[in-house]
Design a protein around this motif. Structure first.
Motif, PDB file in Angstrom:
ATOM      1  N   UNK A  74       6.603  14.998 -20.184  1.00  0.00           N
ATOM      2  CA  UNK A  74       6.884  15.308 -18.564  1.00  0.00           C
ATOM      3  C   UNK A  74       7.870  14.199 -17.901  1.00  0.00           C
ATOM      4  N   UNK A  75       7.468  12.920 -18.080  1.00  0.00           N
ATOM      5  CA  UNK A  75       8.087  11.836 -17.896  1.00  0.00           C
ATOM      6  C   UNK A  75       9.675  11.710 -18.204  1.00  0.00           C
ATOM      7  N   UNK A  76       9.823  12.022 -19.473  1.00  0.00           N
ATOM      8  CA  UNK A  76      11.281  11.698 -20.036  1.00  0.00           C
ATOM      9  C   UNK A  76      12.169  13.074 -19.888  1.00  0.00           C
ATOM     10  N   UNK A  77      11.422  14.253 -19.240  1.00  0.00           N
ATOM     11  CA  UNK A  77      12.233  15.312 -19.022  1.00  0.00           C
ATOM     12  C   UNK A  77      12.915  15.034 -17.737  1.00  0.00           C
ATOM     13  N   UNK A  78      12.230  14.183 -16.857  1.00  0.00           N
ATOM     14  CA  UNK A  78      12.686  14.148 -15.535  1.00  0.00           C
ATOM     15  C   UNK A  78      14.181  13.564 -15.572  1.00  0.00           C
ATOM     16  N   UNK A  79      14.724  12.892 -16.617  1.00  0.00           N
ATOM     17  CA  UNK A  79      16.173  12.608 -16.722  1.00  0.00           C
ATOM     18  C   UNK A  79      17.061  13.664 -16.722  1.00  0.00           C
ATOM     19  N   UNK A  80      16.427  14.859 -17.241  1.00  0.00           N
ATOM     20  CA  UNK A  80      17.301  15.979 -17.096  1.00  0.00           C
ATOM     21  C   UNK A  80      17.471  16.706 -15.702  1.00  0.00           C
ATOM     22  N   UNK A  93      16.322  15.231  -6.033  1.00  0.00           N
ATOM     23  CA  UNK A  93      16.089  14.835  -4.563  1.00  0.00           C
ATOM     24  C   UNK A  93      15.215  16.055  -4.052  1.00  0.00           C
ATOM     25  N   UNK A  94      15.144  17.184  -4.525  1.00  0.00           N
ATOM     26  CA  UNK A  94      14.152  18.221  -3.948  1.00  0.00           C
ATOM     27  C   UNK A  94      12.836  17.824  -4.450  1.00  0.00           C
ATOM     28  N   UNK A  95      12.772  17.350  -5.863  1.00  0.00           N
ATOM     29  CA  UNK A  95      11.171  17.096  -6.184  1.00  0.00           C
ATOM     30  C   UNK A  95      10.553  15.736  -5.474  1.00  0.00           C
ATOM     31  N   UNK A  96      11.563  14.519  -5.230  1.00  0.00           N
ATOM     32  CA  UNK A  96      11.168  13.739  -4.527  1.00  0.00           C
ATOM     33  C   UNK A  96      10.918  14.005  -2.928  1.00  0.00           C
ATOM     34  N   UNK A 138       0.816  -1.154  -0.069  1.00  0.00           N
ATOM     35  CA  UNK A 138      -0.019   0.058   0.184  1.00  0.00           C
ATOM     36  C   UNK A 138       0.781   1.136   0.087  1.00  0.00           C
ATOM     37  N   UNK A 139       1.994   1.172   0.799  1.00  0.00           N
ATOM     38  CA  UNK A 139       3.119   2.270   0.681  1.00  0.00           C
ATOM     39  C   UNK A 139       4.134   2.125  -0.125  1.00  0.00           C
ATOM     40  N   UNK A 140       4.010   1.274  -1.035  1.00  0.00           N
ATOM     41  CA  UNK A 140       5.309   0.747  -2.063  1.00  0.00           C
ATOM     42  C   UNK A 140       5.798   2.056  -2.722  1.00  0.00           C
ATOM     43  N   UNK A 141       4.973   2.967  -3.374  1.00  0.00           N
ATOM     44  CA  UNK A 141       5.427   4.263  -3.959  1.00  0.00           C
ATOM     45  C   UNK A 141       6.335   5.035  -3.068  1.00  0.00           C
ATOM     46  N   UNK A 142       5.648   5.411  -1.623  1.00  0.00           N
ATOM     47  CA  UNK A 142       6.428   6.477  -1.061  1.00  0.00           C
ATOM     48  C   UNK A 142       7.838   5.921  -0.423  1.00  0.00           C
ATOM     49  N   UNK A 143       7.570   4.656  -0.023  1.00  0.00           N
ATOM     50  CA  UNK A 143       8.626   3.724   0.425  1.00  0.00           C
ATOM     51  C   UNK A 143       9.960   3.927  -0.375  1.00  0.00           C
ATOM     52  N   UNK A 144       9.553   3.540  -1.838  1.00  0.00           N
ATOM     53  CA  UNK A 144      10.632   3.365  -2.876  1.00  0.00           C
ATOM     54  C   UNK A 144      11.376   4.850  -2.900  1.00  0.00           C
ATOM     55  N   UNK A 145      10.591   5.896  -2.654  1.00  0.00           N
ATOM     56  CA  UNK A 145      11.018   7.136  -2.981  1.00  0.00           C
ATOM     57  C   UNK A 145      11.923   7.570  -1.631  1.00  0.00           C
ATOM     58  N   UNK A 146      11.412   7.131  -0.373  1.00  0.00           N
ATOM     59  CA  UNK A 146      12.423   7.344   0.630  1.00  0.00           C
ATOM     60  C   UNK A 146      13.538   6.423   0.567  1.00  0.00           C
ATOM     61  N   UNK A 147      13.599   5.272   0.328  1.00  0.00           N
ATOM     62  CA  UNK A 147      14.594   4.538   0.318  1.00  0.00           C
ATOM     63  C   UNK A 147      15.796   4.908  -0.816  1.00  0.00           C
ATOM     64  N   UNK A 176       5.004   8.781 -11.895  1.00  0.00           N
ATOM     65  CA  UNK A 176       5.976   9.207 -12.980  1.00  0.00           C
ATOM     66  C   UNK A 176       7.405   9.273 -12.258  1.00  0.00           C
ATOM     67  N   UNK A 177       7.421   9.888 -11.322  1.00  0.00           N
ATOM     68  CA  UNK A 177       8.687  10.075 -10.355  1.00  0.00           C
ATOM     69  C   UNK A 177       9.183   8.550 -10.032  1.00  0.00           C
ATOM     70  N   UNK A 178       8.233   7.907  -9.620  1.00  0.00           N
ATOM     71  CA  UNK A 178       8.597   6.427  -9.139  1.00  0.00           C
ATOM     72  C   UNK A 178       9.259   5.594 -10.368  1.00  0.00           C
ATOM     73  N   UNK A 179       8.697   5.747 -11.513  1.00  0.00           N
ATOM     74  CA  UNK A 179       9.180   5.253 -12.644  1.00  0.00           C
ATOM     75  C   UNK A 179      10.584   5.577 -13.136  1.00  0.00           C
ATOM     76  N   UNK A 180      11.033   7.027 -12.903  1.00  0.00           N
ATOM     77  CA  UNK A 180      12.130   7.768 -13.094  1.00  0.00           C
ATOM     78  C   UNK A 180      13.107   7.147 -11.968  1.00  0.00           C
TER      79      UNK A 180
END
Length: 645
Positions: free
Chosen positions: A330-336, A343-346, A223-232, A284-288
């Motif tokens: 937008x998803x592809x521009x995350x690589x830039x 880190x700030x966005x996350x 249930x918290x996989x997305x936010x857990x992954x970003x924090x880790x 999208x940030x999770x995928x990046x």
């Protein structure tokens, strides 16, 4: 980590020994070379993890191992197991095959086009078929038969299906029965552990009620996989859900808070997003994050003497055709985003996710928000200076003509990293290592080296007719890698993780060259007639590519009309209902690509309502349509040459 990697295990796609990666949603183990193709397809097609160097929830790995050991691969290669497939010239890839085009074409046919899966009988009401499949899934998850459930999911069963009579979802049933591996599989295909049944209970409630404590804890983690992954990703720690801690919000080490109007506006914009749009951005940030982490594992595990090649390049998120072009951009521009920006966005996504879940009002926080969201939507005026460069990958990063866009993107990433003066942050060094693949000069140079630019393509196209005449009786590939001819809905195209093999974006339906009431005909036109029409198509494509190279966008529409006319004339050579499956699928690719080409070219017309036209995006799509037309024409020449000799 369970005891695995027995010597008998082979790659599901090419049968090579000792596979070191897994495709989680496909239930297969794959080798390094095949994994490079899987990565270029995107997570909506294949979710890859390294078997040794990626952290695994134990039951998730057990689920994939169980599927692999019980023959899940036969789901994706169903028709190849039929002896008749040998007669039709279709076969799977071999370890000795080249990655491009052989393995890549087979893998795309297998997973992206689903060319070999079992086909359902035709029915007038596809929604009834999907509902029936979902009801079967609802019943099957109470057992331990994982491969049956994966087969149903592959055919279009919905993981979040709400049974109208039972009043619950498959995940409720699996949780009540204590089937933890079924719960893992359903979650991979998008099942929501927070869904309530008719009684207001969640799958977590049923797992606890049945004494299945390990399953209950795992469902909370999911249930918290997305936010857990970003924090880790930022700090290497996960929340302690058992003790009620559901969020970790990493902090920046520096105190140079950006209090500019731009930063305040970005923060306000993030907080004002609807929950739906915020969830899309977070996904999208999770995928990046997944892309960057997988790149880091890739760097650590590959042979560095051959690492930087066109077969391993995934410089930004591949296209998901179920998303809008704006979202894909937008998803592809995350690589830039450099280390500090990303880190700030996350951090801000984690902060706002916590606020939204707890129902807290908007605060006047002075969190550091450097340039976030500036490239994630249409209103990013700060990026106008980069508009002359293509940012959109129209073919999932695996076609040579897109490498130029990737290289220019990587060049801009490098200059952005050097121009911004980032203060020290606790995660900076950690993240910069993960960003190495995007920013490395070696990769940029290699991209430039392998790139085929438009002028190269023009020369190739000019030689196409003569090459086609010299084709021998052996097809270019040993399998049918064209899209299957079922309706998209037969495969549950709306389900998370699925992609249609061919996306029609025009104002009407793509005409099917095979009329349903016509009798099948084995008669094919002469090879000379097909080659002559192919030469005309090739000539018209040359004009279009030349216009693209010279930025003559007003020439797109007349060029596309001439191509469409030539395609129509070529299709008219063939019988209304060809007997050969290969002819039908090639004709379908030919005609649908011509219609899509016209649709894309019309986007260059001035005064078109809606968002402003991104001419670079249109050009990328136009070029891809032209390639598809040329590919289909070549297939038809090959087929007629073989049949007529």
């Amino acid at each position: 980590m369970s005891k695995r990697l027995r010597s008998s295990e082979v790659c599901a796609d090419c049968s090579g020994p000792d596979p070191s990666w897994a495709s989680v949603n496909r239930g297969t183990f794959i080798c390094d070379e095949c994994c490079s193709v899987h990565r270029s397809l995107g997570r909506h097609i294949s979710q890859v993890r390294h078997l040794k160097h990626t952290p695994w929830p134990p039951t998730l790995l057990q689920m994939v191992e169980t599927l692999y050991n019980n023959g899940a691969n036969s789901i994706w290669e169903h028709s190849l197991l039929d002896p008749a497939s040998i007669m039709s010239g279709r076969r799977k890839a071999n370890p000795q095959d080249k990655v491009h085009p052989n393995k890549a074409e087979f893998i795309r046919a297998k997973y992206q086009m689903l060319a070999f899966v079992h086909r359902l009988p035709c029915r007038d009401d596809d929604s009834v078929t999907a509902k029936d499949l979902s009801k079967q899934l609802h019943s099957s998850v109470r057992t331990g038969n994982l491969e049956t459930c994966l087969r149903l999911l592959s055919l279009g069963a919905q993981a979040n299906f709400f049974h109208p009579e039972k009043g619950n979802t498959p995940l409720h049933v699996a949780s009540k029965a204590g089937q933890i591996l079924q719960a893992e599989l359903l979650a991979v295909y998008g099942a929501d552990p927070g869904t309530q049944d008719a009684s207001g209970k969640t799958p977590v409630d049923y797992a606890r009620q049945g004494g299945h404590h390990e399953l209950a804890e795992r469902l909370v983690e999911i249930q918290y996989e997305l936010t857990d992954r970003l924090a880790f990703y930022l700090c290497g720690r996960k929340p302690d859900h058992k003790n009620g801690q559901h969020f970790i919000i990493p902090q920046m080490a520096d105190s140079s808070l950006d209090l500019s109007e731009l930063a305040k506006a970005a923060k306000k914009k993030l907080q004002s997003l609807s929950n739906h749009l915020f969830e899309e951005l977070a996904m999208d940030v999770y995928d990046e994050v997944d892309r960057r982490e997988t790149d880091a594992v890739w760097l650590a595990t590959q042979n560095h003497s051959t690492l930087v090649t066109e077969t391993t390049v995934v410089p930004f998120l591949p296209v998901n055709p179920e998303y809008s072009s704006t979202r894909n951009q937008g998803r592809q521009k995350l690589a830039r985003f450099n280390a500090h920006e990303f880190a700030t966005l996350v951090i801000d996504i984690l902060s706002d996710a916590k606020r939204r879940q707890q129902g807290s009002p908007l605060s006047g926080s002075k969190d550091n928000v450097e340039l976030i969201l500036k490239t994630v939507n249409n209103q990013h005026s700060i990026e106008n200076q980069d508009n002359e460069q293509p940012d959109y990958d129209s073919v999932a990063s695996d076609e040579d003509t897109d490498l130029e866009a990737a290289a220019s993107k990587a060049n801009r990433q490098k200059s952005l990293d050097s121009d911004l003066s980032d203060g020290p942050v606790t995660v900076q060094e950690f993240m910069e290592v993960k960003n190495a693949l995007v920013a490395s000069e070696a990769k940029i140079q290699q991209l430039m080296k392998v790139n085929n630019n438009l002028s190269d393509e023009l020369r190739i196209m000019q030689k196409k007719a003569s090459r086609l005449e010299k084709q021998n009786s052996t097809p270019e590939s040993d399998y049918d890698n064209t899209p299957n001819d079922r309706d998209p809905d037969d495969l549950g195209s709306s389900r998370k993780g699925r992609q249609r093999s061919m996306v029609w974006q025009g104002d009407g339906s793509v005409p099917d060259p095979a009329e349903p009431h016509a009798a099948p005909s084995p008669v094919l036109p002469s090879t000379e007639d097909v080659i002559r029409k192919t030469e005309q198509i090739t000539k018209n494509i040359q004009e279009l590519l030349r216009a693209a190279q010279e930025n003559k966008h007003d020439s797109y529409i007349p060029c596309s009309e001439r191509i469409h006319t030539a395609v129509t004339e070529m299709a008219a050579l063939f019988p209304k209902k060809p007997k050969s499956d290969m002819v039908r699928t090639s004709l379908r690719l030919l005609t649908s690509s011509a219609y899509r080409l016209q649709s894309e070219c019309k986007k260059t017309l001035p005064g078109d309502p809606g968002p402003p036209t991104d001419i670079q995006l249109v050009t990328q799509q136009v070029i891809q349509c032209a390639y598809d037309i040329a590919k289909a024409a070549k297939q038809l020449v090959t087929i007629t040459t073989k049949e007529n000799n």
